[in-house]
Design an enzyme around this catalytic site. Structure first.
Site, mmCIF file in Angstrom:
data_model
loop_
_atom_site.group_PDB
_atom_site.id
_atom_site.type_symbol
_atom_site.label_atom_id
_atom_site.label_comp_id
_atom_site.label_asym_id
_atom_site.label_seq_id
_atom_site.Cartn_x
_atom_site.Cartn_y
_atom_site.Cartn_z
ATOM 1 N N HIS A 59 9.961 1.490 -7.406
ATOM 2 C CA HIS A 59 9.152 0.547 -6.628
ATOM 3 C C HIS A 59 8.920 -0.633 -7.564
ATOM 4 O O HIS A 59 8.277 -0.482 -8.599
ATOM 5 C CB HIS A 59 7.837 1.193 -6.207
ATOM 6 C CG HIS A 59 7.057 0.356 -5.254
ATOM 7 N ND1 HIS A 59 6.452 0.892 -4.156
ATOM 8 C CD2 HIS A 59 6.779 -0.975 -5.233
ATOM 9 C CE1 HIS A 59 5.825 -0.077 -3.496
ATOM 10 N NE2 HIS A 59 6.016 -1.210 -4.140
ATOM 11 N N LYS A 110 10.631 9.020 -8.773
ATOM 12 C CA LYS A 110 10.224 7.790 -8.073
ATOM 13 C C LYS A 110 9.074 7.210 -8.873
ATOM 14 O O LYS A 110 8.082 7.887 -9.133
ATOM 15 C CB LYS A 110 9.781 8.078 -6.645
ATOM 16 C CG LYS A 110 9.409 6.800 -5.890
ATOM 17 C CD LYS A 110 9.054 7.110 -4.443
ATOM 18 C CE LYS A 110 8.791 5.835 -3.668
ATOM 19 N NZ LYS A 110 7.533 5.197 -4.018
ATOM 20 N N GLY A 115 10.393 -1.019 -2.321
ATOM 21 C CA GLY A 115 9.269 -1.950 -2.266
ATOM 22 C C GLY A 115 9.614 -3.251 -1.569
ATOM 23 O O GLY A 115 10.487 -3.982 -2.020
ATOM 24 N N GLY A 116 8.960 -3.511 -0.458
ATOM 25 C CA GLY A 116 9.084 -4.789 0.209
ATOM 26 C C GLY A 116 10.336 -4.992 1.039
ATOM 27 O O GLY A 116 10.542 -6.071 1.572
ATOM 28 N N GLY A 146 10.835 2.421 3.459
ATOM 29 C CA GLY A 146 9.849 3.442 3.815
ATOM 30 C C GLY A 146 8.961 3.028 4.960
ATOM 31 O O GLY A 146 9.190 3.372 6.111
ATOM 32 N N ARG A 147 7.938 2.267 4.649
ATOM 33 C CA ARG A 147 6.916 1.934 5.643
ATOM 34 C C ARG A 147 7.458 1.149 6.822
ATOM 35 O O ARG A 147 7.014 1.339 7.953
ATOM 36 C CB ARG A 147 5.772 1.196 4.982
ATOM 37 C CG ARG A 147 5.078 2.101 3.995
ATOM 38 C CD ARG A 147 3.815 1.528 3.452
ATOM 39 N NE ARG A 147 3.351 2.384 2.390
ATOM 40 C CZ ARG A 147 2.717 3.537 2.557
ATOM 41 N NH1 ARG A 147 2.453 3.973 3.760
ATOM 42 N NH2 ARG A 147 2.346 4.256 1.518
ATOM 43 N N CYS A 150 2.624 6.855 -7.116
ATOM 44 C CA CYS A 150 1.495 6.745 -6.204
ATOM 45 C C CYS A 150 0.263 6.204 -6.929
ATOM 46 O O CYS A 150 -0.237 6.832 -7.857
ATOM 47 C CB CYS A 150 1.170 8.092 -5.577
ATOM 48 S SG CYS A 150 -0.208 8.007 -4.412
#
Length: 172
Positions: free
Chosen positions: A96, A47, A138-139, A162-163, A5
Site C-alpha cells: 500500500h 501486505k 492503494g488508490g 480493494g475498496r 492495517c
C-alpha cells in the site's frame, strides 16, 4: 501476513497491523513460523505500507510529511523488505503506497485518504529487487488505472483493487 492495517484497534495494541512495520525482524520470524506451521505447503506473502510515521520528528501533518527526506523514507522501506525477504520465505509483497499514521488519532478512513500515495517508491522496489514480486495497492479505483500502472512499471507483478471493487463490484 497483513502488516499494513493502521486501525488504532489493531496497530494501537503495539504488535499488530502496521505497528509491525517498525519491527521487520519480528515480521520475518512470524513469516518463518507461518511457513513452518504450514509445513512449507502454503506461500507466505506480506501486505505492508511504505512505512509509518513513528520515525518522524513531529506528529504527522501534510506539511511535516512533505519535509521528510524521501531517500531516508525509501531506505527504511528497503530495510523492511530486505529483512523480511532474508528469511527465505517471503518473495511476494503487496505494498500500500502510503505510510500508516500511528502516532495521531487517525481513523482507518483518514489513513486511506490523508497520507499521499507514493507509487514511485513501489516502482523503485520493483527495479531494485527483480528477484522479488511486488503488487501495488492503494488508490486504484478502475481497471484503466490498474492497466496504466502495469504499463508504467513492467516488472510489477500486479495491482490490488480493494475498496473500489467492494463498493461497486459490477463496474468491474
Amino acid at each position: 501476513l497483513n502488516v499494513g492495517c493502521p486501525s488504532p484497534k489493531v496497530a494501537g495494541k503495539g504488535c499488530f497491523g502496521a505497528a509491525l512495520m517498525d519491527d521487520p525482524i519480528l515480521v520475518r520470524d512470524l513469516c518463518q513460523s507461518l511457513h513452518r506451521g504450514s509445513s512449507g505447503r502454503l506461500p507466505i506473502s506480506v501486505k505492508c505500507r511504505i512505512g509509518t510515521d513513528t520515525h518522524m520528528q513531529h506528529k504527522f501533518s501534510k506539511e511535516s510529511y512533505a519535509s521528510i527526506d524521501g531517500e531516508e523514507e525509501y531506505r527504511r522501506l528497503r530495510h523492511f523488505v530486505e529483512t523480511v525477504a532474508a528469511g527465505g520465505v517471503v518473495t511476494d509483497f503487496s505494498v500500500h503506497a502510503r505510510i500508516a499514521v500511528l502516532r495521531k488519532s487517525f481513523s482507518p478512513a483518514d489513513n486511506r485518504k490523508v497520507p499521499p500515495l507514493k507509487y514511485d517508491l513501489v516502482r523503485r522496489l520493483v527495479q531494485d529487487y527483480p528477484e522479488l514480486r511486488f503488487t501495488l495497492n492503494g488508490g486504484i479505483d478502475t481497471l484503466t488505472q490498474a492497466q496504466a500502472e502495469l504499463q508504467n512499471c513492467p516488472g510489477l507483478t500486479g495491482v490490488m483493487i480493494g475498496r473500489a471493487w467492494v463498493a461497486d463490484p459490477w463496474s468491474f
